[in-house]
Scaffold this motif. Structure first.
Motif, PDB file in Angstrom:
ATOM      1  N   THR A  58       0.844  -1.179   0.000  1.00  0.00           N
ATOM      2  CA  THR A  58       0.000   0.000   0.000  1.00  0.00           C
ATOM      3  C   THR A  58       0.886   1.239   0.000  1.00  0.00           C
ATOM      4  O   THR A  58       1.806   1.352   0.797  1.00  0.00           O
ATOM      5  CB  THR A  58      -0.897   0.014   1.243  1.00  0.00           C
ATOM      6  N   THR A  59       0.602   2.164  -0.901  1.00  0.00           N
ATOM      7  CA  THR A  59       1.376   3.394  -0.982  1.00  0.00           C
ATOM      8  C   THR A  59       0.633   4.513  -0.269  1.00  0.00           C
ATOM      9  O   THR A  59      -0.547   4.392   0.049  1.00  0.00           O
ATOM     10  CB  THR A  59       1.616   3.782  -2.455  1.00  0.00           C
ATOM     11  N   ARG A  60       1.325   5.604  -0.011  1.00  0.00           N
ATOM     12  CA  ARG A  60       0.688   6.758   0.633  1.00  0.00           C
ATOM     13  C   ARG A  60      -0.421   7.318  -0.241  1.00  0.00           C
ATOM     14  O   ARG A  60      -1.453   7.754   0.253  1.00  0.00           O
ATOM     15  CB  ARG A  60       1.728   7.848   0.881  1.00  0.00           C
ATOM     16  N   LYS A  61      -0.183   7.312  -1.559  1.00  0.00           N
ATOM     17  CA  LYS A  61      -1.199   7.837  -2.473  1.00  0.00           C
ATOM     18  C   LYS A  61      -2.491   7.037  -2.350  1.00  0.00           C
ATOM     19  O   LYS A  61      -3.581   7.605  -2.309  1.00  0.00           O
ATOM     20  CB  LYS A  61      -0.667   7.790  -3.900  1.00  0.00           C
ATOM     21  N   ASN A  62      -2.373   5.715  -2.283  1.00  0.00           N
ATOM     22  CA  ASN A  62      -3.572   4.878  -2.145  1.00  0.00           C
ATOM     23  C   ASN A  62      -4.269   5.124  -0.820  1.00  0.00           C
ATOM     24  O   ASN A  62      -5.503   5.170  -0.751  1.00  0.00           O
ATOM     25  CB  ASN A  62      -3.204   3.400  -2.264  1.00  0.00           C
ATOM     26  N   LEU A  63      -3.496   5.286   0.257  1.00  0.00           N
ATOM     27  CA  LEU A  63      -4.103   5.544   1.559  1.00  0.00           C
ATOM     28  C   LEU A  63      -4.817   6.889   1.588  1.00  0.00           C
ATOM     29  O   LEU A  63      -5.932   7.003   2.111  1.00  0.00           O
ATOM     30  CB  LEU A  63      -3.040   5.497   2.658  1.00  0.00           C
ATOM     31  N   LEU A  64      -4.193   7.923   1.024  1.00  0.00           N
ATOM     32  CA  LEU A  64      -4.831   9.238   0.993  1.00  0.00           C
ATOM     33  C   LEU A  64      -6.084   9.225   0.123  1.00  0.00           C
ATOM     34  O   LEU A  64      -7.094   9.836   0.469  1.00  0.00           O
ATOM     35  CB  LEU A  64      -3.847  10.295   0.505  1.00  0.00           C
ATOM     36  N   THR A  65      -6.011   8.535  -1.004  1.00  0.00           N
ATOM     37  CA  THR A  65      -7.182   8.436  -1.881  1.00  0.00           C
ATOM     38  C   THR A  65      -8.328   7.724  -1.168  1.00  0.00           C
ATOM     39  O   THR A  65      -9.478   8.169  -1.202  1.00  0.00           O
ATOM     40  CB  THR A  65      -6.821   7.698  -3.182  1.00  0.00           C
ATOM     41  N   PHE A  66      -8.006   6.614  -0.501  1.00  0.00           N
ATOM     42  CA  PHE A  66      -9.033   5.877   0.233  1.00  0.00           C
ATOM     43  C   PHE A  66      -9.618   6.725   1.347  1.00  0.00           C
ATOM     44  O   PHE A  66     -10.840   6.738   1.570  1.00  0.00           O
ATOM     45  CB  PHE A  66      -8.455   4.574   0.804  1.00  0.00           C
ATOM     46  N   GLY A  67      -8.761   7.455   2.066  1.00  0.00           N
ATOM     47  CA  GLY A  67      -9.243   8.321   3.135  1.00  0.00           C
ATOM     48  C   GLY A  67     -10.159   9.415   2.626  1.00  0.00           C
ATOM     49  O   GLY A  67     -11.187   9.719   3.236  1.00  0.00           O
TER      50      GLY A  67
END
Length: 97
Positions: A51-60
């Motif tokens: 999991t990348t930061r971009k994916n986590l921010l997008t999900f959030g």
């Protein structure tokens, strides 16, 4: 009269066999689709993922916006909606004669 009844019975038996073969084909297609979907889900969760930061921010962001939208949808409406669109004197002045 018997000839007409035989024709009707033959038509019904032909229609019944067509429906039966169609249901068997539909059941086979459904079973194949369900098996494929089940395999894809198991493969997705068994595979190694990073999991990348971009994916986590997008999900959030998606979860946050979904929460706002669901809050508006499920909030109790006590007095209904009221939109007041009227001439409140902020427009250009016109002289009345």
């Amino acid at each position: 009269m018997n000839e007409m009844m035989n024709t009707v019975n033959d038509s019904f038996s032909t229609a019944k066999s067509a429906i039966d073969s169609g249901l068997i084909n539909a059941k086979g297609m459904f079973d194949t689709g369900l098996t494929t979907a089940k395999g894809n889900v198991f493969n997705f969760f068994n595979a190694e993922k990073t999991t990348t930061r971009k994916n986590l921010l997008t999900f959030g962001a998606i979860a946050f916006m979904s929460g706002i939208i669901l809050g508006f949808v499920f909030s109790p409406i006590k007095k209904g909606f009221y939109f007041n669109i009227s001439n409140n004197g902020n427009g250009p002045e016109t002289e009345e004669e």
